[in-house]
Motif scaffolding. Structure first.
Motif, PDB file in Angstrom:
ATOM      1  N   GLY A 104     -36.403 -24.131 -74.433  1.00  0.00           N
ATOM      2  CA  GLY A 104     -35.710 -23.428 -73.171  1.00  0.00           C
ATOM      3  C   GLY A 104     -35.842 -22.608 -72.416  1.00  0.00           C
ATOM      4  N   TYR A 105     -35.798 -22.166 -71.622  1.00  0.00           N
ATOM      5  CA  TYR A 105     -36.581 -20.352 -70.524  1.00  0.00           C
ATOM      6  C   TYR A 105     -35.427 -21.099 -69.825  1.00  0.00           C
ATOM      7  CZ  TYR A 105     -40.688 -19.956 -73.737  1.00  0.00           C
ATOM      8  OH  TYR A 105     -41.649 -20.064 -75.056  1.00  0.00           O
ATOM      9  N   ASN A 106     -35.600 -19.474 -69.081  1.00  0.00           N
ATOM     10  CA  ASN A 106     -35.155 -19.538 -67.685  1.00  0.00           C
ATOM     11  C   ASN A 106     -35.627 -18.512 -66.877  1.00  0.00           C
ATOM     12  OD1 ASN A 106     -32.523 -18.521 -65.070  1.00  0.00           O
ATOM     13  ND2 ASN A 106     -31.487 -18.788 -66.261  1.00  0.00           N
ATOM     14  N   THR A 107     -36.594 -19.216 -66.377  1.00  0.00           N
ATOM     15  CA  THR A 107     -37.307 -18.525 -65.158  1.00  0.00           C
ATOM     16  C   THR A 107     -36.563 -18.091 -63.993  1.00  0.00           C
ATOM     17  OG1 THR A 107     -38.363 -20.817 -64.500  1.00  0.00           O
ATOM     18  CG2 THR A 107     -39.339 -19.921 -65.911  1.00  0.00           C
ATOM     19  N   ASP A 108     -35.687 -18.583 -63.668  1.00  0.00           N
ATOM     20  CA  ASP A 108     -34.979 -18.594 -62.164  1.00  0.00           C
ATOM     21  C   ASP A 108     -34.844 -16.601 -62.034  1.00  0.00           C
ATOM     22  OD1 ASP A 108     -34.363 -21.072 -61.691  1.00  0.00           O
ATOM     23  OD2 ASP A 108     -32.691 -21.063 -62.895  1.00  0.00           O
ATOM     24  N   ALA A 109     -34.476 -15.829 -63.094  1.00  0.00           N
ATOM     25  CA  ALA A 109     -33.923 -14.613 -63.397  1.00  0.00           C
ATOM     26  C   ALA A 109     -35.206 -13.753 -62.712  1.00  0.00           C
ATOM     27  CB  ALA A 109     -34.003 -13.530 -65.131  1.00  0.00           C
ATOM     28  N   PRO A 110     -36.701 -13.897 -63.779  1.00  0.00           N
ATOM     29  CA  PRO A 110     -37.656 -13.716 -62.722  1.00  0.00           C
ATOM     30  C   PRO A 110     -38.422 -13.555 -61.869  1.00  0.00           C
ATOM     31  CG  PRO A 110     -37.872 -14.275 -65.051  1.00  0.00           C
ATOM     32  CD  PRO A 110     -36.762 -15.135 -64.662  1.00  0.00           C
ATOM     33  N   GLY A 111     -38.139 -14.855 -61.730  1.00  0.00           N
ATOM     34  CA  GLY A 111     -38.010 -15.933 -60.024  1.00  0.00           C
ATOM     35  C   GLY A 111     -38.037 -14.597 -58.769  1.00  0.00           C
ATOM     36  N   PHE A 112     -36.046 -14.348 -59.373  1.00  0.00           N
ATOM     37  CA  PHE A 112     -35.496 -14.175 -58.083  1.00  0.00           C
ATOM     38  C   PHE A 112     -35.526 -12.504 -57.898  1.00  0.00           C
ATOM     39  CE2 PHE A 112     -31.765 -10.586 -57.430  1.00  0.00           C
ATOM     40  CZ  PHE A 112     -31.519 -11.296 -56.311  1.00  0.00           C
ATOM     41  N   LEU A 113     -36.112 -11.879 -58.929  1.00  0.00           N
ATOM     42  CA  LEU A 113     -36.558 -10.604 -58.946  1.00  0.00           C
ATOM     43  C   LEU A 113     -38.446 -10.356 -58.341  1.00  0.00           C
ATOM     44  CD1 LEU A 113     -36.150  -8.789 -62.351  1.00  0.00           C
ATOM     45  CD2 LEU A 113     -34.524  -8.452 -60.076  1.00  0.00           C
ATOM     46  N   GLU A 114     -38.657 -11.538 -58.006  1.00  0.00           N
ATOM     47  CA  GLU A 114     -39.929 -11.338 -57.963  1.00  0.00           C
ATOM     48  C   GLU A 114     -40.211 -10.113 -56.237  1.00  0.00           C
ATOM     49  OE1 GLU A 114     -43.977 -14.478 -58.403  1.00  0.00           O
ATOM     50  OE2 GLU A 114     -43.298 -14.215 -55.900  1.00  0.00           O
ATOM     51  N   PRO A 115     -39.364 -10.945 -55.204  1.00  0.00           N
ATOM     52  CA  PRO A 115     -39.866 -10.272 -54.010  1.00  0.00           C
ATOM     53  C   PRO A 115     -39.185  -9.224 -53.728  1.00  0.00           C
ATOM     54  CG  PRO A 115     -38.461 -11.553 -54.261  1.00  0.00           C
ATOM     55  CD  PRO A 115     -38.971 -12.106 -55.506  1.00  0.00           C
ATOM     56  N   LEU A 116     -39.003  -8.765 -55.088  1.00  0.00           N
ATOM     57  CA  LEU A 116     -38.320  -7.245 -54.808  1.00  0.00           C
ATOM     58  C   LEU A 116     -38.820  -5.971 -56.027  1.00  0.00           C
ATOM     59  CD1 LEU A 116     -34.304  -8.393 -55.696  1.00  0.00           C
ATOM     60  CD2 LEU A 116     -35.525  -7.616 -53.912  1.00  0.00           C
ATOM     61  N   ARG A 117     -39.719  -7.090 -56.274  1.00  0.00           N
ATOM     62  CA  ARG A 117     -40.560  -5.703 -57.605  1.00  0.00           C
ATOM     63  C   ARG A 117     -40.860  -4.668 -56.713  1.00  0.00           C
ATOM     64  NH1 ARG A 117     -39.223  -6.416 -62.009  1.00  0.00           N
ATOM     65  NH2 ARG A 117     -39.013  -8.481 -63.240  1.00  0.00           N
ATOM     66  N   ALA A 118     -41.576  -4.522 -55.733  1.00  0.00           N
ATOM     67  CA  ALA A 118     -42.216  -3.366 -55.196  1.00  0.00           C
ATOM     68  C   ALA A 118     -40.796  -2.350 -54.488  1.00  0.00           C
ATOM     69  CB  ALA A 118     -42.159  -3.845 -53.022  1.00  0.00           C
ATOM     70  N   ASP A 119     -39.305  -3.059 -54.352  1.00  0.00           N
ATOM     71  CA  ASP A 119     -38.436  -2.262 -54.362  1.00  0.00           C
ATOM     72  C   ASP A 119     -38.021  -1.358 -55.872  1.00  0.00           C
ATOM     73  OD1 ASP A 119     -37.927  -2.461 -51.481  1.00  0.00           O
ATOM     74  OD2 ASP A 119     -37.957  -4.623 -52.238  1.00  0.00           O
ATOM     75  N   LEU A 120     -37.895  -2.435 -56.456  1.00  0.00           N
ATOM     76  CA  LEU A 120     -37.564  -2.239 -58.132  1.00  0.00           C
ATOM     77  C   LEU A 120     -38.752  -0.897 -58.526  1.00  0.00           C
ATOM     78  CD1 LEU A 120     -36.378  -5.484 -58.936  1.00  0.00           C
ATOM     79  CD2 LEU A 120     -35.428  -3.189 -58.366  1.00  0.00           C
ATOM     80  N   ALA A 121     -39.395  -0.709 -58.209  1.00  0.00           N
ATOM     81  CA  ALA A 121     -41.201  -0.323 -59.122  1.00  0.00           C
ATOM     82  C   ALA A 121     -40.604   1.560 -58.671  1.00  0.00           C
ATOM     83  CB  ALA A 121     -42.581  -0.406 -58.534  1.00  0.00           C
TER      84      ALA A 121
END
Length: 285
Positions: A100-117
């Motif tokens: 079992g995996y949870n891809t919701d967490a990285p999926g949520f962050l994806e559009p914020l990656r430029a900000d979080l970098a």
């Protein structure tokens, strides 16, 4: 030879957009495979997994409501992130075991990656909702060193969720109706800060009451993020955009989490970038 396939399970399941997303990527990559919907009830969950695990063509499944926690006892092991979140949205057969995996967490962050970098003096996220989606979102934001204000109808539930997912964090709770009325609070200088306001609830979804949020609670420069996908342009996002805030819609998280699942199901990297524009058009058709 059986065609490899994956699917999404849930109850109900007809509304799922996942087959469109995965089917689009399979088509673009020219891969042999398919992605289906499967209506699985709570009573049928164990039988479904028992039947699929013996099918050599089955590459796994995505899990939607109401099974994200119920599947856990039926799996061989959990990825550490899924174990921490306490919810699974992707199951993959690996070496004879269901993982079992949870891809919701990285999926949520994806559009914020430029900000979080970027480097920030301070990051704060106001997260509205304490359900299953909020668990993944809180865990993801805590890992990105955000101070979280978690808001729900039950503030004790919100506090328990924060203490469980990030016991060392200095987070806060607030009742959901706190954000409904205007505030005269004066925010300090936000230069070098990152502020996020997230609707992690079903409020604003078709058939649900609207999310009551007064824009005076949002610091200048905040990013508004709504995980609701129907309607895509929620009243919450409309109001934020009208007030001059940047917005992120629910398809961003949906496509982002599907990207991580697709790689595990089909062993290929889905086409993104410019292809996302065409994918969104197909999803909205």
């Amino acid at each position: 030879m059986n065609v490899p396939y994956a699917e999404v399970i849930g109850d109900p399941i007809a509304q799922s957009k996942s087959p469109v997303i995965h089917g689009f990527w399979l088509e673009k990559l020219g891969l042999e495979g398919r992605y289906d919907r499967a209506h699985v009830t709570a009573d049928g969950l164990a039988d479904y997994l028992a039947a699929r695990r013996s099918d050599p063509a089955w590459r796994g499944c995505n899990v939607t409501m109401p099974h994200k926690q119920a599947v856990i006892p039926l799996l061989g092991r959990l990825d550490p992130l899924a174990e921490r979140i306490g919810a699974v949205n992707t199951i993959v057969p690996e070496d004879g075991a269901l993982v079992g995996y949870n891809t919701d967490a990285p999926g949520f962050l994806e559009p914020l990656r430029a900000d979080l970098a970027q480097t920030h003096y301070f990051r704060m996220a106001r997260v509205l909702g304490t359900g299953g989606a909020a668990r993944a979102i809180v865990a993801a934001l805590a890992d990105e060193h955000a101070v979280i204000v978690l808001s729900g109808r039950d503030v004790e539930k919100a506090r328990r969720l924060l203490d469980e997912l990030d016991p060392q964090g200095e987070h806060h709770v607030a009742p959901l109706d706190h954000f409904a009325d205007a505030t005269d609070f004066v925010f300090d200088d936000r230069e070098g800060c990152f502020d996020l306001v997230v609707n992690a609830s079903s409020l604003g979804m078709s058939g649900q009451p609207p999310l009551a949020f007064d824009m005076s609670h949002a610091p200048p420069g905040s990013v508004f993020y709504d995980i609701v996908t129907s309607p895509l342009e929620t009243e919450f996002l409309k109001a934020a955009r009208a007030a001059g805030f940047r917005t992120v819609d629910g398809l961003s998280m949906l496509i982002g989490q599907a990207d991580h699942a697709f790689r595990r199901f089909f062993g290929a990297v889905p086409p993104r970038g410019a292809a996302d524009v065409e994918l969104r058009e197909r999803l909205l058709a």
